[in-house]
Write a protein that holds these residues in place. Structure first.
Motif: not given
Length: 206
Positions: A74, A78-79, A99-101, A122-124, A127
């Motif tokens: 991580w 942010w994406y 919305k996603h890192r 990327w994901d929430l 996650a």
């Protein structure tokens, strides 16, 4: 991940910091250059479909282990899909929110090609998967950064004066003269402004 890093007085690295640490001075697709990826990372071909303790493979040039492979890491950013296309500085900023890192590095589930240092995922933020992980970063104090910059400049001056193959005694002699101001101005007129910059952070191992 972010809360844990803050709890121990550190933080997550941003994307630029992560890539700088992973590249460790290299400009190639992989930080091991043309070397054997099995010597530096865990990926689909050698991982046996599981994570492995950090430090079992060779580190990169900065002494950091598992920067590619094993687990995705991580970052604090942010994406932004246009991160590379739109960046206009050495340390581009990500959107203030999203919305996603972003995750970087690839994992034990990827093929070797997926371990290139520029690859992004990327994901929430919430996650959780077996191939997700993180490492913490710590900002250096301004005095430490200044001291390292001074040391780097000094070494470049010495390289220009006596060469990097000079004996230890010769370099130490010139170092003392340089620090004491005993060198003639013409002797030390060396351009030190085009050297590598000193990062304002350090990335410890996982």
């Amino acid at each position: 991940a972010m809360e844990y890093c803050l709890k121990i007085g550190k933080r997550l690295p941003n994307e630029w910091e992560w890539e700088w640490a992973a590249r460790s001075g290299s400009t190639s697709k992989f930080y091991w250059g043309k070397g054997d990826p099995k010597l530096y990372s865990w990926f689909k071909k050698n991982s046996e479909k599981k994570t492995h303790p950090v430090g079992q493979k060779k580190p990169n040039s900065y002494g950091l282990f598992d920067m590619s492979g094993n687990v995705w890491e991580w970052t604090a950013d942010w994406y932004d899909q246009n991160y590379y296309q739109n960046r206009s500085s050495r340390n581009p900023k990500s959107p203030f929110n999203g919305k996603h890192r972003v995750l970087r590095g690839g994992s034990f589930m990827d093929k070797a090609e997926g371990l290139r240092v520029t690859r992004r995922n990327w994901d929430l933020p919430g996650a959780r998967f077996k191939n997700f992980g993180f490492r913490c970063a710590k900002s250096k104090k301004r005095k430490e950064v200044h001291a390292e910059a001074q040391k780097l400049a000094e070494e470049r001056v010495l390289d220009a004066l006596v060469g990097n193959k000079a004996t230890v005694a010769t370099r130490e002699s010139f170092r003392k003269r340089l620090r004491n101001g005993d060198l003639d101005k013409n002797e030390i007129e060396v351009d030190i402004h085009d050297g590598p910059s000193i990062p304002s952070f350090e990335i410890p191992g996982m």
